[in-house]
Design an enzyme around this catalytic site. Structure first.
Site, PDB file in Angstrom:
ATOM      1  N   ARG A  43       0.862  -1.190   0.000  1.00  0.00           N
ATOM      2  CA  ARG A  43       0.000   0.000   0.000  1.00  0.00           C
ATOM      3  C   ARG A  43       0.893   1.233   0.000  1.00  0.00           C
ATOM      4  NH1 ARG A  43      -5.304   0.553   3.611  1.00  0.00           N
ATOM      5  NH2 ARG A  43      -5.790  -1.147   2.189  1.00  0.00           N
ATOM      6  N   LYS A  79       2.251  -7.584   4.922  1.00  0.00           N
ATOM      7  CA  LYS A  79       1.835  -6.409   4.150  1.00  0.00           C
ATOM      8  C   LYS A  79       2.963  -5.390   4.163  1.00  0.00           C
ATOM      9  CE  LYS A  79      -2.296  -5.134   2.276  1.00  0.00           C
ATOM     10  NZ  LYS A  79      -3.420  -5.944   1.812  1.00  0.00           N
ATOM     11  N   ASP A 119      -1.801  -3.364  -3.988  1.00  0.00           N
ATOM     12  CA  ASP A 119      -2.823  -2.890  -3.049  1.00  0.00           C
ATOM     13  C   ASP A 119      -3.093  -1.426  -3.423  1.00  0.00           C
ATOM     14  OD1 ASP A 119      -4.309  -3.786  -0.444  1.00  0.00           O
ATOM     15  OD2 ASP A 119      -3.620  -1.778   0.015  1.00  0.00           O
ATOM     16  N   SER A 150      -5.448  -8.346  -9.623  1.00  0.00           N
ATOM     17  CA  SER A 150      -6.291  -9.188  -8.762  1.00  0.00           C
ATOM     18  C   SER A 150      -7.688  -8.602  -8.608  1.00  0.00           C
ATOM     19  CB  SER A 150      -5.643  -9.306  -7.380  1.00  0.00           C
ATOM     20  OG  SER A 150      -5.352  -8.019  -6.857  1.00  0.00           O
ATOM     21  N   THR A 154     -11.183 -10.149  -7.064  1.00  0.00           N
ATOM     22  CA  THR A 154     -11.687  -9.661  -5.768  1.00  0.00           C
ATOM     23  C   THR A 154     -13.149  -9.252  -5.918  1.00  0.00           C
ATOM     24  OG1 THR A 154      -9.480  -8.890  -5.184  1.00  0.00           O
ATOM     25  CG2 THR A 154     -11.312  -7.988  -3.915  1.00  0.00           C
ATOM     26  N   GLY A 188     -14.576  -1.700  -6.674  1.00  0.00           N
ATOM     27  CA  GLY A 188     -15.937  -1.176  -6.544  1.00  0.00           C
ATOM     28  C   GLY A 188     -16.632  -1.011  -7.893  1.00  0.00           C
ATOM     29  N   ALA A 240     -13.725   1.133  -0.198  1.00  0.00           N
ATOM     30  CA  ALA A 240     -12.743   2.225  -0.139  1.00  0.00           C
ATOM     31  C   ALA A 240     -11.700   1.846   0.909  1.00  0.00           C
ATOM     32  CB  ALA A 240     -13.436   3.553   0.164  1.00  0.00           C
ATOM     33  N   ALA A 261     -15.138  -5.081  -0.077  1.00  0.00           N
ATOM     34  CA  ALA A 261     -13.736  -5.416  -0.331  1.00  0.00           C
ATOM     35  C   ALA A 261     -12.775  -4.808   0.676  1.00  0.00           C
ATOM     36  CB  ALA A 261     -13.337  -4.935  -1.723  1.00  0.00           C
ATOM     37  N   ALA A 262     -13.164  -3.711   1.322  1.00  0.00           N
ATOM     38  CA  ALA A 262     -12.211  -2.998   2.178  1.00  0.00           C
ATOM     39  C   ALA A 262     -11.685  -3.923   3.274  1.00  0.00           C
ATOM     40  CB  ALA A 262     -12.877  -1.775   2.793  1.00  0.00           C
TER      41      ALA A 262
HETATM   42  P1  NAD Z   1      -8.661   1.573  -5.452  1.00  0.00           P
HETATM   43  O1  NAD Z   1      -7.587   2.437  -4.891  1.00  0.00           O
HETATM   44  O2  NAD Z   1      -8.637   1.220  -6.896  1.00  0.00           O
HETATM   45  O3  NAD Z   1     -10.105   2.179  -5.130  1.00  0.00           O
HETATM   46  C1  NAD Z   1     -10.453   2.790  -3.929  1.00  0.00           C
HETATM   47  C2  NAD Z   1     -11.481   3.860  -4.274  1.00  0.00           C
HETATM   48  O4  NAD Z   1     -11.997   4.387  -3.070  1.00  0.00           O
HETATM   49  C3  NAD Z   1     -10.896   5.030  -5.078  1.00  0.00           C
HETATM   50  O5  NAD Z   1     -11.687   5.267  -6.228  1.00  0.00           O
HETATM   51  C4  NAD Z   1     -10.937   6.199  -4.092  1.00  0.00           C
HETATM   52  O6  NAD Z   1     -11.123   7.437  -4.733  1.00  0.00           O
HETATM   53  C5  NAD Z   1     -12.144   5.780  -3.249  1.00  0.00           C
HETATM   54  N1  NAD Z   1     -12.216   6.425  -1.946  1.00  0.00           N
HETATM   55  C6  NAD Z   1     -11.226   6.706  -1.080  1.00  0.00           C
HETATM   56  N2  NAD Z   1     -11.718   7.297   0.016  1.00  0.00           N
HETATM   57  C7  NAD Z   1     -13.055   7.371  -0.153  1.00  0.00           C
HETATM   58  C8  NAD Z   1     -14.146   7.863   0.627  1.00  0.00           C
HETATM   59  N3  NAD Z   1     -13.944   8.400   1.827  1.00  0.00           N
HETATM   60  N4  NAD Z   1     -15.394   7.766   0.141  1.00  0.00           N
HETATM   61  C9  NAD Z   1     -15.628   7.230  -1.066  1.00  0.00           C
HETATM   62  N5  NAD Z   1     -14.642   6.757  -1.873  1.00  0.00           N
HETATM   63  C10 NAD Z   1     -13.388   6.830  -1.412  1.00  0.00           C
HETATM   64  O7  NAD Z   1      -8.638   0.238  -4.546  1.00  0.00           O
HETATM   65  P2  NAD Z   1      -9.274  -1.172  -4.908  1.00  0.00           P
HETATM   66  O8  NAD Z   1      -8.217  -2.041  -5.489  1.00  0.00           O
HETATM   67  O9  NAD Z   1     -10.573  -0.998  -5.612  1.00  0.00           O
HETATM   68  O10 NAD Z   1      -9.548  -1.731  -3.434  1.00  0.00           O
HETATM   69  C11 NAD Z   1     -10.620  -1.248  -2.655  1.00  0.00           C
HETATM   70  C12 NAD Z   1     -10.482  -1.757  -1.229  1.00  0.00           C
HETATM   71  O11 NAD Z   1     -10.488  -3.173  -1.249  1.00  0.00           O
HETATM   72  C13 NAD Z   1      -9.176  -1.360  -0.527  1.00  0.00           C
HETATM   73  O12 NAD Z   1      -9.445  -1.148   0.830  1.00  0.00           O
HETATM   74  C14 NAD Z   1      -8.294  -2.580  -0.709  1.00  0.00           C
HETATM   75  O13 NAD Z   1      -7.327  -2.722   0.323  1.00  0.00           O
HETATM   76  C15 NAD Z   1      -9.323  -3.692  -0.628  1.00  0.00           C
HETATM   77  N6  NAD Z   1      -8.895  -4.914  -1.323  1.00  0.00           N
HETATM   78  C16 NAD Z   1      -8.561  -4.842  -2.636  1.00  0.00           C
HETATM   79  C17 NAD Z   1      -8.147  -6.010  -3.284  1.00  0.00           C
HETATM   80  C18 NAD Z   1      -7.764  -5.989  -4.731  1.00  0.00           C
HETATM   81  O14 NAD Z   1      -7.578  -7.084  -5.301  1.00  0.00           O
HETATM   82  N7  NAD Z   1      -7.676  -4.845  -5.381  1.00  0.00           N
HETATM   83  C19 NAD Z   1      -8.101  -7.232  -2.572  1.00  0.00           C
HETATM   84  C20 NAD Z   1      -8.515  -7.248  -1.243  1.00  0.00           C
HETATM   85  C21 NAD Z   1      -8.900  -6.085  -0.619  1.00  0.00           C
HETATM   86  C1  PPY Z   2      -5.116  -8.451  -0.300  1.00  0.00           C
HETATM   87  O1  PPY Z   2      -5.841  -9.393  -0.701  1.00  0.00           O
HETATM   88  O2  PPY Z   2      -5.494  -7.683   0.626  1.00  0.00           O
HETATM   89  C2  PPY Z   2      -3.799  -8.231  -0.879  1.00  0.00           C
HETATM   90  O3  PPY Z   2      -2.981  -7.584  -0.283  1.00  0.00           O
HETATM   91  C3  PPY Z   2      -3.486  -8.818  -2.212  1.00  0.00           C
HETATM   92  C4  PPY Z   2      -2.483  -9.920  -2.138  1.00  0.00           C
HETATM   93  C5  PPY Z   2      -2.928 -11.204  -1.890  1.00  0.00           C
HETATM   94  C6  PPY Z   2      -2.003 -12.238  -1.848  1.00  0.00           C
HETATM   95  C7  PPY Z   2      -0.656 -11.996  -2.049  1.00  0.00           C
HETATM   96  C8  PPY Z   2      -0.233 -10.701  -2.308  1.00  0.00           C
HETATM   97  C9  PPY Z   2      -1.153  -9.662  -2.363  1.00  0.00           C
END
Ligand code: NAD
Ligand code: PPY
Length: 353
Positions: A43, A79, A119, A150, A154, A188, A240, A261-262
């Protein structure tokens, strides 16, 4: 900064490095390696303090341990956090490239005890660089020989979680149901597209106006980010940041289901009890958002095909059904039932695979 942030943590190792030239502060937290090498994304964002950055890495690493165990993947939890000297969108390409190289050096120092991945604030293209320079990054782009982002996996897993949690709440179709998505990023926006196909009434919020405009074109109505928690819905989908639902929010939120997802969406496991007492079905985040980990570890460690990955993502539904059943039978919250499931897997030791 006091050392409290380190002494209060139960993880295996927390490493930190400050680089004077870039002004970046690097944290790698290895929570557990009991099921295999620690893994979890990088991150990159601006933090209020270095202690906040360390605490975030530690909390996120702990969540990865639970995620890997609940998904029965042969990895531990870790992480990385890169606390940037300015918000990510103000970091120019040259500086970012230098920051990535320093992070790659740190990964190489850990020599495979920890594998990273994407991330918030990092991408598959960044994983290409980290992998080329360290050898310890999942989630490279397909053109670089990796399995790609990913996020679609997700989102698919979150959608499965939304369906199973909704069924637990007596909602068997999303047709005409209000689905409220907070955060229209990589995950999202994909969830929004999936729910749209099922005829849901879509409501969304993001701090980024372009993303909101795109959601409107896809048929969503937009609420102000500050009003999300006051907006009624059938299914609330936090995509988010974490730390969103505390006791006060749990007492007031008007929804039947929370599934998103958060990471670390509850401020404390006890908040899961508060939601359960109000009859709100909560899909524990470390199960609901495990599709990305299943994609990365499935493809890159276990050699699964895309079909096998998809089947395991569908399995998130069965895992949640088990958790909801255990919670009902034991009079405990779904969060506690999920924590118990992960603890039992961790106590049993290594993965069967
Ligand atoms: P991203 O950075 O692409 O999207 C996050 C979005 O949230 C952005 O569009 C941002 O502008 C918005 N945001 C931030 N603060 C906000 C608020 N206060 N109100 C409304 N919107 C807001 O991230 P992502 O990859 O879509 O991941 C979303 C969440 O899911 C994160 O918390 C991440 O850790 C978690 N997650 C993601 C994955 C993955 O594969 N990408 C896996 C597991 C968990
Ligand atoms: C997450 O799922 O929150 C991640 O950080 C993605 C990830 C999952 C497994 C290995 C590396 C990163």
């Amino acid at each position: 900064m006091t050392v409290d942030v380190l002494t209060s943590w139960d993880g295996a190792l927390c490493s930190a490095r400050y680089d004077r030239e870039t002004g970046a502060f690097f944290v790698i937290a290895l929570h557990s390696r009991s099921r295999g090498p620690a893994a979890g994304g990088t991150r990159a964002r601006h933090y209020g303090s270095y202690a906040d950055a360390i605490a975030d890495a530690q909390r996120l690493a702990g969540a990865m341990t639970l995620k890997m165990a609940a998904a029965d993947l042969p990895m531990g939890g870790g992480k990385s956090v890169i606390a940037l000297p300015a918000p990510r969108d103000e970091i120019d390409d040259v500086l970012w490239r230098r920051i990535l190289s320093i992070h790659a050096e740190n990964l190489a120092t850990l020599n495979g005890s920890y594998w990273t991945g994407p991330d918030v604030g990092t991408s598959s293209a960044d994983m290409d660089v980290l992998h080329a320079e360290s050898g310890f990054a999942f989630g490279r782009s397909e053109s670089a020989g990796g399995p790609g982002s990913s996020a679609p996996s997700t989102a698919q897993g979150v959608y499965v979680a939304m369906q199973h949690a909704a069924a637990e709440a007596g909602i068997h179709s999303f047709e005409g149901r209000r689905i409220l998505i907070q955060g229209l990023g990589a995950v999202g926006m994909d969830v929004l597209q999936l729910a749209r196909k099922d005829g849901a009434e879509l409501i969304a919020a993001d701090v980024d106006e372009e993303r909101c405009a795109r959601a409107v074109r896809l048929g969503a109505s937009i609420v102000d980010p500050a009003e999300v928690l006051d907006t009624p819905s059938d299914v609330f989908v936090p995509c988010a940041m974490g730390g969103l639902i505390d006791a006060g929010v749990a007492a007031a939120i008007r929804t039947a289901v929370v599934a998103g997802a958060a990471n670390n969406v509850l401020t404390d496991p006890a908040v899961g009890d508060d939601l359960a007492r109000r009859g709100i079905v909560y899909a524990p985040d470390f199960i609901a958002n495990s599709g990305g980990a299943i994609h990365l570890v499935g493809r890159e460690v276990l050699g699964w095909s895309t079909e096998e990955v998809a089947a395991h993502i569908d399995g998130i539904g069965a895992t949640l059904d088990d958790v909801f059943g255990t919670a009902r039978a034991g009079g405990i919250s779904s969060e506690q039932a999920a924590l118990d499931l992960a603890a039992a897997r961790l106590a049993a030791g290594g993965s069967p695979r």
